[in-house]
Design a protein around this motif. Structure first.
Motif, PDB file in Angstrom:
ATOM      1  N   SER A 243      72.771  20.591  56.175  1.00  0.00           N
ATOM      2  CA  SER A 243      73.636  19.841  55.277  1.00  0.00           C
ATOM      3  C   SER A 243      72.932  18.553  54.894  1.00  0.00           C
ATOM      4  CB  SER A 243      74.976  19.521  55.948  1.00  0.00           C
ATOM      5  OG  SER A 243      75.734  18.647  55.137  1.00  0.00           O
ATOM      6  N   VAL A 244      72.431  18.518  53.650  1.00  0.00           N
ATOM      7  CA  VAL A 244      71.800  17.293  53.163  1.00  0.00           C
ATOM      8  C   VAL A 244      72.832  16.180  53.118  1.00  0.00           C
ATOM      9  CG1 VAL A 244      70.622  16.236  51.215  1.00  0.00           C
ATOM     10  CG2 VAL A 244      70.114  18.597  51.837  1.00  0.00           C
ATOM     11  N   GLU A 245      74.048  16.546  52.747  1.00  0.00           N
ATOM     12  CA  GLU A 245      75.134  15.574  52.616  1.00  0.00           C
ATOM     13  C   GLU A 245      75.432  14.888  53.949  1.00  0.00           C
ATOM     14  OE1 GLU A 245      79.735  15.610  50.984  1.00  0.00           O
ATOM     15  OE2 GLU A 245      78.832  17.426  51.795  1.00  0.00           O
ATOM     16  N   HIS A 246      75.471  15.676  55.038  1.00  0.00           N
ATOM     17  CA  HIS A 246      75.838  15.119  56.337  1.00  0.00           C
ATOM     18  C   HIS A 246      74.651  14.950  57.274  1.00  0.00           C
ATOM     19  CE1 HIS A 246      79.810  17.136  55.170  1.00  0.00           C
ATOM     20  NE2 HIS A 246      80.000  15.845  55.087  1.00  0.00           N
ATOM     21  N   ARG A 247      73.456  15.321  56.788  1.00  0.00           N
ATOM     22  CA  ARG A 247      72.230  15.182  57.590  1.00  0.00           C
ATOM     23  C   ARG A 247      72.369  15.868  58.955  1.00  0.00           C
ATOM     24  NH1 ARG A 247      72.812  10.591  54.563  1.00  0.00           N
ATOM     25  NH2 ARG A 247      70.991   9.974  53.330  1.00  0.00           N
ATOM     26  N   ARG A 248      72.783  17.122  58.921  1.00  0.00           N
ATOM     27  CA  ARG A 248      72.954  17.889  60.138  1.00  0.00           C
ATOM     28  C   ARG A 248      72.276  19.247  59.990  1.00  0.00           C
ATOM     29  NH1 ARG A 248      77.271  16.568  63.682  1.00  0.00           N
ATOM     30  NH2 ARG A 248      77.545  14.311  63.614  1.00  0.00           N
ATOM     31  N   LEU A 249      71.835  19.784  61.114  1.00  0.00           N
ATOM     32  CA  LEU A 249      71.293  21.139  61.189  1.00  0.00           C
ATOM     33  C   LEU A 249      72.041  21.899  62.282  1.00  0.00           C
ATOM     34  CD1 LEU A 249      67.412  20.622  61.087  1.00  0.00           C
ATOM     35  CD2 LEU A 249      68.765  21.785  59.360  1.00  0.00           C
ATOM     36  N   HIS A 250      72.237  23.199  62.054  1.00  0.00           N
ATOM     37  CA  HIS A 250      72.812  24.026  63.109  1.00  0.00           C
ATOM     38  C   HIS A 250      72.180  25.409  63.070  1.00  0.00           C
ATOM     39  CE1 HIS A 250      75.714  22.873  66.049  1.00  0.00           C
ATOM     40  NE2 HIS A 250      76.407  22.138  65.212  1.00  0.00           N
ATOM     41  N   TRP A 251      71.904  25.924  64.236  1.00  0.00           N
ATOM     42  CA  TRP A 251      71.385  27.271  64.401  1.00  0.00           C
ATOM     43  C   TRP A 251      72.569  28.212  64.553  1.00  0.00           C
ATOM     44  CZ3 TRP A 251      66.648  29.649  64.367  1.00  0.00           C
ATOM     45  CH2 TRP A 251      66.578  30.927  64.938  1.00  0.00           C
ATOM     46  N   ARG A 252      72.604  29.248  63.727  1.00  0.00           N
ATOM     47  CA  ARG A 252      73.701  30.210  63.785  1.00  0.00           C
ATOM     48  C   ARG A 252      73.340  31.352  64.721  1.00  0.00           C
ATOM     49  NH1 ARG A 252      73.428  35.333  62.456  1.00  0.00           N
ATOM     50  NH2 ARG A 252      72.418  34.834  60.470  1.00  0.00           N
ATOM     51  N   ARG A 253      74.140  31.521  65.765  1.00  0.00           N
ATOM     52  CA  ARG A 253      73.885  32.580  66.744  1.00  0.00           C
ATOM     53  C   ARG A 253      74.371  33.929  66.213  1.00  0.00           C
ATOM     54  NH1 ARG A 253      75.978  28.377  69.757  1.00  0.00           N
ATOM     55  NH2 ARG A 253      78.023  29.396  69.855  1.00  0.00           N
ATOM     56  N   ASP A 254      73.872  34.991  66.822  1.00  0.00           N
ATOM     57  CA  ASP A 254      74.330  36.335  66.481  1.00  0.00           C
ATOM     58  C   ASP A 254      75.739  36.574  67.008  1.00  0.00           C
ATOM     59  OD1 ASP A 254      71.991  37.106  65.161  1.00  0.00           O
ATOM     60  OD2 ASP A 254      71.037  37.724  67.037  1.00  0.00           O
ATOM     61  N   VAL A 255      76.414  37.561  66.419  1.00  0.00           N
ATOM     62  CA  VAL A 255      77.726  37.973  66.904  1.00  0.00           C
ATOM     63  C   VAL A 255      77.556  38.585  68.294  1.00  0.00           C
ATOM     64  CG1 VAL A 255      79.661  39.556  66.535  1.00  0.00           C
ATOM     65  CG2 VAL A 255      78.638  38.347  64.592  1.00  0.00           C
ATOM     66  N   PRO A 256      78.317  38.123  69.277  1.00  0.00           N
ATOM     67  CA  PRO A 256      78.174  38.667  70.633  1.00  0.00           C
ATOM     68  C   PRO A 256      78.439  40.171  70.685  1.00  0.00           C
ATOM     69  CG  PRO A 256      79.444  36.629  70.665  1.00  0.00           C
ATOM     70  CD  PRO A 256      79.265  37.003  69.226  1.00  0.00           C
ATOM     71  N   GLU A 257      77.682  40.853  71.479  1.00  0.00           N
ATOM     72  CA  GLU A 257      77.806  42.304  71.594  1.00  0.00           C
ATOM     73  C   GLU A 257      79.191  42.712  72.095  1.00  0.00           C
ATOM     74  OE1 GLU A 257      76.649  46.093  70.956  1.00  0.00           O
ATOM     75  OE2 GLU A 257      75.450  44.285  70.517  1.00  0.00           O
ATOM     76  N   ARG A 258      79.816  41.873  72.910  1.00  0.00           N
ATOM     77  CA  ARG A 258      81.119  42.230  73.488  1.00  0.00           C
ATOM     78  C   ARG A 258      82.218  42.340  72.435  1.00  0.00           C
ATOM     79  NH1 ARG A 258      80.216  36.879  74.644  1.00  0.00           N
ATOM     80  NH2 ARG A 258      81.811  35.353  74.028  1.00  0.00           N
ATOM     81  N   TRP A 259      81.993  41.819  71.227  1.00  0.00           N
ATOM     82  CA  TRP A 259      83.005  41.893  70.181  1.00  0.00           C
ATOM     83  C   TRP A 259      82.934  43.193  69.390  1.00  0.00           C
ATOM     84  CZ3 TRP A 259      82.280  36.378  67.642  1.00  0.00           C
ATOM     85  CH2 TRP A 259      82.690  35.398  68.569  1.00  0.00           C
TER      86      TRP A 259
END
Length: 380
Positions: A243-259
């Motif tokens: 987010s350039v606007e909020h100057r944040r980065l986040h790594w998106r994890r995979d959907v857990p196998e248990r779901w």
């Protein structure tokens, strides 16, 4: 008038916001319409929405990029919209043929500001009618015509100087003409209430990164509700969200196998049902954070719960005006009790939701697409 409609995005969620206007324009002899797409899926989606008769009157152009750009995009697509910009830069001749270009996003202004197409008129129909600050940025001053859904967005844009009294019009919400707002899609086989969890992808505002797994596990453990997890379609399009606007980065994890294949649970990373309002029409309780889909949800008032893991001071912040349409949860341990209250008193926020819907979407006997087409054809 030679009018182009550009679809240049990783996903298909923006198409339904402008495609109905294409069909309306094909009924006017003054309009010569070109549809410019950067993927076969976009072109197919446009054809599906406007119908065969209108599609036969439209010139479709497939926009491509060169080999070097494709190589760079292969490495960058998971973290940045490199291909979108390359599509603009490498197809200038097609855009130069037009008198006006209709878009559902703001990146296209680079055609004028970066690539020199100053004679083209730029028309913006926002893809959504939400409150996030990203929808009210100074870049929006660059459009020649802005077509808005209702007075809520118009008043805020006027106050911020993003539009002028002369360069905008309220036309309604063309997307609503692509769906039947009275339908109730059946999402699960049983009769348990359906909870929709609709997290955004924004690294600062999304509840998915800190709370997502706990929310899903908790709802499944209840046993008295079904859960449809249908995030903003962009959440699973990229591995890293910036987010350039909020100057944040986040790594998106995979959907857990248990779901996977869990009874009473749907996890939809971006199917067509994520963009055709199937979930917002078919569920009973909404759980979300920053998505403008809340305003589509209140087309039929129902309980809404908003998640505030960052404990944002939101009450008087216009970027979170939608949080007044339901209950706000600051601590995940409060969520089950909030769901219980929504089940017990589903009409608690009906009145405020109806009022917000009326301010957000201007409805009239004349379809929004026709109103938008008329405003475009009035341009000098």
């Amino acid at each position: 008038m030679k009018i182009g409609f550009l679809y240049n995005h990783d996903a298909l969620h923006q198409v339904s916001h402008t495609a109905p206007v294409i069909a309306a324009l094909t009924r006017d002899a003054r309009a010569d319409v070109t549809v410019l797409t950067s993927s076969d899926a976009q072109a197919m989606r446009v054809r599906d929405l406007i119908g065969a008769e209108a599609a036969a009157k439209v010139r479709f152009v497939a926009l491509d990029i060169g080999r070097i750009a494709r190589v760079l995009d292969a490495g960058l697509r998971w973290i940045a919209p490199f291909r979108r910009i390359a599509v603009l830069r490498e197809n200038l001749a097609e855009f130069a043929r037009l008198d006006a270009l209709v878009v559902p996003e703001t990146t296209s202004l680079m055609l004028r500001d970066r690539f020199g197409l100053t004679d083209l008129k730029y028309v913006w129909i926002p893809h959504g009618a939400g409150d996030r600050s990203v929808g009210f940025r100074s870049v929006m001053k660059g459009f020649d015509l802005v077509l808005l859904s209702g007075s809520k967005v118009r008043d805020r844009m006027l106050a911020l100087g993003l539009v002028t009294p002369d360069n905008h019009a309220i036309v309604g919400y063309p997307k609503f003409e692509t769906v039947d707002l009275t339908r109730r899609p059946r999402l699960f086989a049983d009769e348990r209430p359906v909870v929709l969890y609709n997290p955004h992808f924004d690294p600062l505002l999304s509840s998915w990164y800190p709370w997502g797994e706990a929310i899903v596990d908790g709802a499944v453990a209840r046993g008295d509700v079904n859960l449809a997890v249908a995030p903003h379609v962009m959440l699973f399009q990229r591995r890293i969200h910036a987010s350039v606007e909020h100057r944040r980065l986040h790594w998106r994890r995979d959907v857990p196998e248990r779901w996977r294949d869990r009874p009473g649970l749907i996890v939809d990373p971006g199917s067509p049902r994520s963009i055709d309002m199937s979930y917002t029409l078919g569920a009973d309780i909404y759980i979300g954070d920053a998505s403008s889909q809340i305003y589509e949800w209140i087309a039929r008032p129902r309980p809404a719960i908003f998640l505030n893991p960052g404990r944002i001071d939101w009450v008087d912040d216009p970027n979170f005006a939608h949080w007044h349409l339901g209950e706000v949860v600051d601590d995940i341990t409060q969520l089950n009790a909030a769901i219980d209250r929504a089940l017990a008193d589903p009409h608690r926020f009906d009145a405020v939701q109806r009022e917000a819907f009326a301010r957000t979407f201007d409805r009239s006997d004349r379809p929004a697409a026709e109103r938008a087409a008329a405003e475009i054809l009035k341009m000098p």
